[in-house]
Design a protein around this motif. Structure first.
Motif, PDB file in Angstrom:
ATOM      1  N   GLN A   1       0.870  -1.145   0.016  1.00  0.00           N
ATOM      2  CA  GLN A   1      -0.006  -0.119   0.043  1.00  0.00           C
ATOM      3  C   GLN A   1       0.802   1.334  -0.084  1.00  0.00           C
ATOM      4  O   GLN A   1       1.984   1.202   0.661  1.00  0.00           O
TER       5      GLN A   1
ATOM      6  N   HIS B   1       0.614   5.124   1.488  1.00  0.00           N
ATOM      7  CA  HIS B   1       0.065   6.120   2.148  1.00  0.00           C
ATOM      8  C   HIS B   1       0.668   7.658   1.644  1.00  0.00           C
ATOM      9  O   HIS B   1       2.012   7.613   1.493  1.00  0.00           O
TER      10      HIS B   1
ATOM     11  N   GLN C   1       1.432  11.633   3.082  1.00  0.00           N
ATOM     12  CA  GLN C   1       1.609  12.372   4.104  1.00  0.00           C
ATOM     13  C   GLN C   1       1.610  13.649   3.514  1.00  0.00           C
ATOM     14  O   GLN C   1       2.716  14.212   2.862  1.00  0.00           O
TER      15      GLN C   1
ATOM     16  N   ARG D   1       3.919   0.894   2.520  1.00  0.00           N
ATOM     17  CA  ARG D   1       3.499   0.021   3.603  1.00  0.00           C
ATOM     18  C   ARG D   1       3.019  -1.436   3.039  1.00  0.00           C
ATOM     19  O   ARG D   1       2.824  -1.433   1.826  1.00  0.00           O
TER      20      ARG D   1
ATOM     21  N   LEU E   1      -1.825   8.992   5.315  1.00  0.00           N
ATOM     22  CA  LEU E   1      -3.170   8.448   4.728  1.00  0.00           C
ATOM     23  C   LEU E   1      -3.251   7.457   3.933  1.00  0.00           C
ATOM     24  O   LEU E   1      -2.506   7.876   2.810  1.00  0.00           O
ATOM     25  N   PRO E   2      -3.997   6.476   3.899  1.00  0.00           N
ATOM     26  CA  PRO E   2      -4.359   5.747   2.839  1.00  0.00           C
ATOM     27  C   PRO E   2      -5.014   6.603   1.574  1.00  0.00           C
ATOM     28  O   PRO E   2      -5.515   7.589   1.921  1.00  0.00           O
ATOM     29  N   HIS E   3      -5.023   6.256   0.538  1.00  0.00           N
ATOM     30  CA  HIS E   3      -5.408   7.106  -0.886  1.00  0.00           C
ATOM     31  C   HIS E   3      -6.292   7.571  -0.534  1.00  0.00           C
ATOM     32  O   HIS E   3      -6.936   8.724  -0.826  1.00  0.00           O
TER      33      HIS E   3
END
Length: 572
Positions: free
Chosen positions: A333, A335, A337, A355, A556-558
């Motif tokens: 994944q 993420h 910022q 991640r 943050l996740p997309h």
């Protein structure tokens, strides 16, 4: 008449006429200065005065019976001083004035027309102050490249380089070289219970005791956090290691008193010997870390490296096999910022952070697999995945201008591949994103292995229009030397300096110096690790350009990042 509070000015006047000296002093007083002056008219007198006290400015007549401005400039340069030097003369012509400026004079004033005197003094005092500040900033950065500013011990980079040199010398001379690594058990408890200030004092006292216990040729370094290293380049025999280890343990036995609180320190100490346990500094540090971990796990105070205790090889191979599957099976994944502009609070960019969602063990942070991926060659497909995914997911925000640029971390292995720029170009073309929308973040350690190839690759990327950022600035190797050679757009202040800058004067001084240095080099400056409003406000006051950190937003996740408000709300 200027009625403001007079500004004292330590003034050295090179002049054979007392009347002309008084005229000059009167002009300065009329301009609001109070000159504390000394007049000299020979080279010997000037050299003596330069040694006796500090001066703010020097005025010199161009020609005197026993002395002239050129000789005065030479005396100033011989003293190694950088002071404003203004020629004030009634006989100087344009040609000689040009020669004086080429020789180092900052300006010249005709005695018959003193109107330019005060503006020239103001300008040159201001420029001299700017030069001093730049020099101080550069000295701070140079020291940061080799020393830990908290303990004043050599840092990890310096320790690593000295280890490599000592090992090579030991091999040539046929003698062993030892390296010891130690950390403090339950150091986190000290920080949590007594605060970071007490933790810093403990590290300082530990460093001082270790340095006092070692011989002159031994090196004691702070490797980071609560880890210390000891290099023993002059061992007579391998058996000497245990003697030194016991000496270190004995040195740290007595309690440390921090703000009237006695603190007992327990340590885990690992040791390696070159060439038996390796001939490369990085391998020796890794093996010393294994030995230290074994000492900690077994409850022993000291452990010599044993390959049978090293879990890295089989575990790394298994983890890398699973990572290859993770790339293929979409277990990774990204993420994001946000990075904001301190002047406006608006989002100007974002950093993509990798991640790994492992199906059995859960989320695996990148520091547990990136280095192994570099060593096994998996870094290439991993980099491909990050570049392709990041540009694809953020293409709409980048194209619309909602996101000015996307920052992606690039490993040293990628930068040493001359084909890497072509790969980046293909991903940009596939996503339809302009090159200037992509920023590649590089750590300073990438320059240590192959500087020339790194510079060549970055030059090609920069020529393509891609932005370049130096990550973790100030923690790497010879920051100031390399930063001038690279096509860099921004530098990122490492969070280790930012996190305590509001309570630690050393960290504040480092942050201020990096900001000044970056701006002097025409670069944007980013602060990482901003976790509270006080830090944000302090960075803004120092003129830092951008910042990121938990106070702004966690990575943050997309799907969540797409809805992020893009301002410094403090929400996480």
């Amino acid at each position: 008449m200027n009625h403001a509070m007079p500004r004292f000015l330590n003034t050295l006047i090179v002049e054979d006429s007392d009347d002309d000296t008084q005229l000059l002093v009167r002009e300065l007083r009329e301009g609001g200065y109070e000159p504390v002056f000394t007049r000299v008219e020979t080279g010997a007198a000037m050299r003596a005065k330069l040694k006796q006290q500090d001066w703010d400015i020097i005025f010199a007549d161009f020609t005197m019976p026993q002395f002239n401005a050129f000789e005065a400039l030479q005396a100033l340069h011989e003293a190694g001083l950088d002071l404003p030097f203004i020629v004030v003369s009634g006989t100087i012509g344009e040609d000689r004035a040009v020669l004086a400026m080429k020789a180092g004079a900052h300006d010249y004033i005709l005695k018959g027309n003193m109107k330019r005197l005060l503006p020239a003094v103001e300008r040159e005092l201001r420029e001299a102050r700017n030069r001093r500040e730049r020099k101080q900033a550069e000295q701070t950065i140079r020291r940061m490249a080799f020393y830990d500013l908290l303990t004043d011990l050599p840092n990890r980079s310096h320790f690593r380089n000295q280890t490599q040199q000592a090992v090579q010398a030991g091999i040539q001379e046929g003698r062993p070289v030892a390296l010891l690594m130690m950390d403090l058990r339950r150091f986190k408890d000290v920080n949590d219970t007594l605060g970071h200030r007490c933790g810093d004092q403990l590290l300082q006292q530990v460093g001082a005791r270790l340095r006092a216990a070692m011989f002159q040729n031994d090196m004691v370094a702070r490797l980071g956090g609560d880890e210390f290293g000891v290099l023993l380049p002059g061992m007579a025999a391998i058996s000497d290691i245990e003697i030194v280890a016991r000496k270190i343990l004995s040195t740290l036995e007595a309690p440390f008193v921090i703000e009237d609180v006695p603190i007992v320190v327990e340590t885990s100490l690992g040791a390696v010997v070159a060439p038996e346990h390796g001939t490369d500094a990085d391998i020796l540090l890794q093996h010393a870390d294994v030995a230290m971990y074994h000492a900690r796990e077994t409850g022993a105070n000291y452990s010599l490296y044993d390959p049978t205790h090293d879990p890295h090889n089989p575990r790394r191979l298994a983890l890398m096999a699973e990572l290859r599957q993770a790339i293929e099976n979409d277990q990774l994944q990204l993420h994001y910022q946000p990075k904001i502009a301190l002047a406006t609070g608006g989002m100007i960019g974002a950093e993509a952070l990798l991640r790994w969602q492992h199906p059995k063990t859960g989320m695996i942070p990148p520091d547990q697999f990136i280095r192994s991926a570099e060593n096994t060659g998996l870094i290439k497909p991993l980099t491909d995945w990050v570049l392709g995914t990041g540009l694809r997911q953020c293409s709409e925000a980048l194209a619309s201008g909602a996101l000015r640029h996307l920052a992606i971390n690039i490993s040293a292995r990628s930068l040493h591949d001359l084909r890497f720029p072509n790969l980046v170009g293909k991903f940009l073309k596939a996503s339809g994103i302009a090159p200037e929308k992509l920023m590649l973040e590089v750590t300073e350690s990438a320059f240590m292995v192959d500087l020339q190839r790194t510079v060549e690759t970055l030059a090609v990327l920069s020529h393509m229009g891609i932005l370049i950022s130096i990550d973790d600035f100030g923690t790497g190797f010879s920051s100031l030397n390399y930063i001038k050679k690279l096509p860099v757009n921004e530098i990122k202040i490492d969070k280790s300096f930012v996190s305590d800058m509001t309570s630690n004067e050393n960290d504040l001084s480092i942050v201020r110096s990096i900001i000044e240095l970056g701006h002097n080099l025409g670069l944007k400056v980013v602060a990482e690790g901003v976790e509270n409003k006080a830090t944000l406000d302090s960075l803004a006051a120092l003129g830092c350009d951008y910042c990121q950190g938990y106070y702004i937003s966690r990575p943050l996740p997309h799907e969540r990042f797409k809805d992020w408000p893009g301002h410094a709300s403090g929400k996480t």
